[in-house]
Design a protein around this motif. Structure first.
Motif, PDB file in Angstrom:
ATOM      1  N   GLN A 148       0.883  -1.151   0.211  1.00  0.00           N
ATOM      2  CA  GLN A 148      -0.093  -0.214   0.254  1.00  0.00           C
ATOM      3  C   GLN A 148       0.605   1.285   0.294  1.00  0.00           C
ATOM      4  N   HIS A 149       2.276   1.280   0.529  1.00  0.00           N
ATOM      5  CA  HIS A 149       2.729   2.135   0.536  1.00  0.00           C
ATOM      6  C   HIS A 149       4.039   1.934  -0.647  1.00  0.00           C
ATOM      7  N   GLY A 150       3.905   1.312  -1.864  1.00  0.00           N
ATOM      8  CA  GLY A 150       4.492   1.340  -2.736  1.00  0.00           C
ATOM      9  C   GLY A 150       6.009   0.826  -2.878  1.00  0.00           C
ATOM     10  N   VAL A 151       5.967   0.300  -2.303  1.00  0.00           N
ATOM     11  CA  VAL A 151       6.788  -1.384  -1.937  1.00  0.00           C
ATOM     12  C   VAL A 151       6.877  -2.672  -3.134  1.00  0.00           C
ATOM     13  N   ARG A 152       7.293  -2.626  -4.331  1.00  0.00           N
ATOM     14  CA  ARG A 152       6.422  -4.131  -5.344  1.00  0.00           C
ATOM     15  C   ARG A 152       7.213  -4.760  -4.334  1.00  0.00           C
ATOM     16  N   ILE A 153       6.370  -6.125  -4.733  1.00  0.00           N
ATOM     17  CA  ILE A 153       7.088  -7.268  -3.604  1.00  0.00           C
ATOM     18  C   ILE A 153       6.221  -8.047  -4.869  1.00  0.00           C
ATOM     19  N   LEU A 154       7.205  -9.632  -5.166  1.00  0.00           N
ATOM     20  CA  LEU A 154       6.343 -10.688  -5.079  1.00  0.00           C
ATOM     21  C   LEU A 154       6.465 -12.300  -4.515  1.00  0.00           C
ATOM     22  N   LEU A 156      -4.748 -18.169   1.784  1.00  0.00           N
ATOM     23  CA  LEU A 156      -5.558 -17.247   2.457  1.00  0.00           C
ATOM     24  C   LEU A 156      -4.630 -15.960   1.508  1.00  0.00           C
ATOM     25  N   LEU A 157      -4.794 -16.134   0.558  1.00  0.00           N
ATOM     26  CA  LEU A 157      -4.930 -14.613  -0.898  1.00  0.00           C
ATOM     27  C   LEU A 157      -6.254 -14.504  -0.958  1.00  0.00           C
ATOM     28  N   ASP A 158      -7.356 -15.604  -1.455  1.00  0.00           N
ATOM     29  CA  ASP A 158      -8.575 -14.907  -1.307  1.00  0.00           C
ATOM     30  C   ASP A 158      -8.670 -14.033  -0.557  1.00  0.00           C
ATOM     31  N   ARG A 159      -8.847 -14.481   0.749  1.00  0.00           N
ATOM     32  CA  ARG A 159      -9.018 -13.534   1.807  1.00  0.00           C
ATOM     33  C   ARG A 159      -8.839 -12.385   2.177  1.00  0.00           C
ATOM     34  N   LEU A 160      -7.816 -12.877   1.847  1.00  0.00           N
ATOM     35  CA  LEU A 160      -6.446 -11.336   2.016  1.00  0.00           C
ATOM     36  C   LEU A 160      -6.696 -10.379   0.595  1.00  0.00           C
ATOM     37  N   GLY A 161      -7.601 -10.402  -0.163  1.00  0.00           N
ATOM     38  CA  GLY A 161      -6.591  -9.783  -0.862  1.00  0.00           C
ATOM     39  C   GLY A 161      -5.911  -9.864  -2.168  1.00  0.00           C
ATOM     40  N   VAL A 162      -4.984 -11.134  -2.046  1.00  0.00           N
ATOM     41  CA  VAL A 162      -3.804 -10.611  -2.700  1.00  0.00           C
ATOM     42  C   VAL A 162      -3.804 -11.128  -4.249  1.00  0.00           C
ATOM     43  N   PRO A 163      -3.311 -10.825  -4.955  1.00  0.00           N
ATOM     44  CA  PRO A 163      -4.068 -11.239  -6.228  1.00  0.00           C
ATOM     45  C   PRO A 163      -2.744 -12.891  -7.305  1.00  0.00           C
ATOM     46  N   LEU A 164      -3.835 -14.078  -7.085  1.00  0.00           N
ATOM     47  CA  LEU A 164      -3.024 -15.174  -7.177  1.00  0.00           C
ATOM     48  C   LEU A 164      -2.651 -15.072  -9.488  1.00  0.00           C
ATOM     49  N   CYS A 165      -1.923 -15.146  -9.115  1.00  0.00           N
ATOM     50  CA  CYS A 165      -1.223 -14.951 -10.454  1.00  0.00           C
ATOM     51  C   CYS A 165      -1.005 -16.560 -11.552  1.00  0.00           C
ATOM     52  N   LYS A 166      -1.183 -16.976 -12.690  1.00  0.00           N
ATOM     53  CA  LYS A 166      -1.255 -18.245 -13.306  1.00  0.00           C
ATOM     54  C   LYS A 166       0.001 -17.892 -14.346  1.00  0.00           C
ATOM     55  N   ASP A 167       0.463 -16.447 -14.408  1.00  0.00           N
ATOM     56  CA  ASP A 167       1.573 -16.528 -15.221  1.00  0.00           C
ATOM     57  C   ASP A 167       1.509 -15.118 -15.021  1.00  0.00           C
ATOM     58  N   TRP A 168       3.607 -14.932 -15.620  1.00  0.00           N
ATOM     59  CA  TRP A 168       4.346 -13.421 -15.767  1.00  0.00           C
ATOM     60  C   TRP A 168       3.422 -12.355 -16.638  1.00  0.00           C
ATOM     61  N   ALA A 169       2.388 -12.519 -17.161  1.00  0.00           N
ATOM     62  CA  ALA A 169       1.313 -11.182 -17.329  1.00  0.00           C
ATOM     63  C   ALA A 169       1.166 -10.804 -16.876  1.00  0.00           C
ATOM     64  N   GLN A 170       0.185 -11.767 -15.749  1.00  0.00           N
ATOM     65  CA  GLN A 170      -0.930 -11.763 -14.865  1.00  0.00           C
ATOM     66  C   GLN A 170      -0.036 -11.025 -13.530  1.00  0.00           C
ATOM     67  N   VAL A 171       1.353 -11.158 -13.134  1.00  0.00           N
ATOM     68  CA  VAL A 171       1.778 -10.926 -12.209  1.00  0.00           C
ATOM     69  C   VAL A 171       2.367  -9.211 -12.209  1.00  0.00           C
ATOM     70  N   GLU A 172       2.440  -8.768 -14.066  1.00  0.00           N
ATOM     71  CA  GLU A 172       2.894  -7.421 -14.049  1.00  0.00           C
ATOM     72  C   GLU A 172       1.640  -7.142 -14.217  1.00  0.00           C
ATOM     73  N   GLN A 173       0.574  -7.730 -13.984  1.00  0.00           N
ATOM     74  CA  GLN A 173      -0.993  -6.505 -14.181  1.00  0.00           C
ATOM     75  C   GLN A 173      -0.865  -6.244 -12.806  1.00  0.00           C
ATOM     76  N   ALA A 174      -0.873  -7.483 -11.716  1.00  0.00           N
ATOM     77  CA  ALA A 174      -0.874  -7.480 -10.836  1.00  0.00           C
ATOM     78  C   ALA A 174       0.005  -6.159  -9.669  1.00  0.00           C
ATOM     79  N   LEU A 175       1.400  -5.874 -10.118  1.00  0.00           N
ATOM     80  CA  LEU A 175       2.276  -5.150  -9.832  1.00  0.00           C
ATOM     81  C   LEU A 175       1.395  -3.715  -9.931  1.00  0.00           C
ATOM     82  N   ALA A 176       1.696  -3.591 -11.328  1.00  0.00           N
ATOM     83  CA  ALA A 176       1.085  -2.109 -12.183  1.00  0.00           C
ATOM     84  C   ALA A 176      -0.282  -2.129 -11.040  1.00  0.00           C
ATOM     85  N   ALA A 177      -1.047  -3.005 -10.382  1.00  0.00           N
ATOM     86  CA  ALA A 177      -2.673  -2.274 -10.298  1.00  0.00           C
ATOM     87  C   ALA A 177      -2.632  -2.416  -8.600  1.00  0.00           C
TER      88      ALA A 177
END
Length: 326
Positions: free
Chosen positions: A110-116, A133-154
């Motif tokens: 939330q404070h701008g640190v980009r984490i994988l 706990l991903l769904d419960r805590l609102g952490v994006p579950l990604c299936k490939d690197w493209a989705q990782v890129e989108q989640a990090l951007a969002a």
């Protein structure tokens, strides 16, 4: 009579298993070649099992871990330019305390640190894993690197299972229940840093392995901090002194962080994920959880170059300013 040709991988099993006087560890180059053959499917299952258990019995060296990591990285093709701050492997699961590190991760993001985040599934009964706990805590579950890129951007945060980007390593981890022991892959996964983050955080529970991982990271030219995290996850235990094994720019460093509590907390009778959410929203208080979250955030900030005292102050500010609705 026809002479049977020896399998090319047999040499690596022989190096490790040739008796007390004849056996030795693998060189970095040998480790890179051996892991490359395993990842490329050029070995038999019997060789895989023998290789993993011989390494487990011997205990892997920094040179072996560095060579294994190089073989994995050579076979990755992630998108470039993601500018990741922290690589956060999560493979152990928690059984004594809740996974407070997940709240630290969310607050940092939330404070701008980009984490994988990446993990290897719920492979041991009785533990609570990040993936659960991903769904419960609102952490994006990604299936490939493209989705990782989108989640990090969002939202600066993404989780991807090991099986989505290195399935052969996941298969090796899954052999734990077949072989009856953890294999070196459990250690290796923590070193991989697949997106080349500025710093890799690693938690190794078993004594003696922390320095081995630090040296492997140094050999690879990575910046890393290795700790004995609570339960094997990257989480500072506020009830104990924490030793930080660091490496940056090819040099090793060490720090001792004192315990934050005057006496040990009583561990909860059960692990209730709803308690994490209630604590995030400010509906309940938890002294152990608060200290664990703040110290773990401070660890992450220390990894990015902030001295400990300043990191603790900033962690408190980040926590006070978190968006409790998300």
């Amino acid at each position: 009579m026809t002479t049977v040709t020896e399998h090319p991988f047999a040499q690596f099993v022989r190096i490790l298993g040739k008796g007390k006087r004849g056996a030795r560890g693998l060189t970095r180059e040998e480790a890179r070649e051996a892991m490359g053959m395993l990842l490329d499917g050029k070995t038999e299952d019997t060789q895989l099992g023998a290789f993993l258990m011989l390494l487990r019995h011997k205990e892997e060296s920094p040179e072996e871990l560095a060579g294994f990591t190089e073989a994995v990285r050579a076979r990755l093709h992630p998108p470039a330019g993601l500018n990741l701050d922290l690589d956060w492997p999560s493979y152990a699961g928690k059984k004594r305390h809740l996974p407070w590190y997940l709240l630290a991760v969310k607050c940092l993001a939330q404070h701008g640190v980009r984490i994988l985040l990446h993990g290897g599934g719920a492979h041991t009964a009785g533990r609570l894993y990040t993936e659960q706990l991903l769904d419960r805590l609102g952490v994006p579950l990604c299936k490939d690197w493209a989705q990782v890129e989108q989640a990090l951007a969002a939202g600066n945060l993404a989780f991807i299972p090991l099986g989505a980007w290195m399935p052969r390593l996941q298969r090796m981890i899954d052999l734990r229940n077949t072989l009856g022991l953890r294999s070196p892959i459990h250690s290796l996964a923590r070193l991989l840093n697949p997106l080349g983050a500025r710093c890799s955080l690693q938690s190794i529970f078993h004594p003696g392995y922390q320095a081995v991982h630090r040296e492997a990271s140094r050999l690879l030219g990575d910046n890393a901090i290795v700790i004995k995290g609570d339960g094997g996850e990257i989480e500072i235990n506020p009830d104990a002194t924490s030793h930080l094994y660091g490496t940056a720019d090819g040099a090793s460093w060490d720090e001792e962080w004192p315990a934050l509590a005057p006496q040990r907390h009583v561990k909860p009778e059960s692990l209730d994920p709803d308690w994490l959410q209630a604590f995030w929203r400010g509906e309940v208080d938890d002294d152990y959880g608060r200290l664990a979250v703040l110290a773990t955030m401070a660890l992450a900030l220390r990894a990015l170059g902030t001295p400990r005292e300043e990191a603790m102050v900033r962690a408190q500010r980040y926590w006070d300013e978190r968006d409790r609705s998300k």
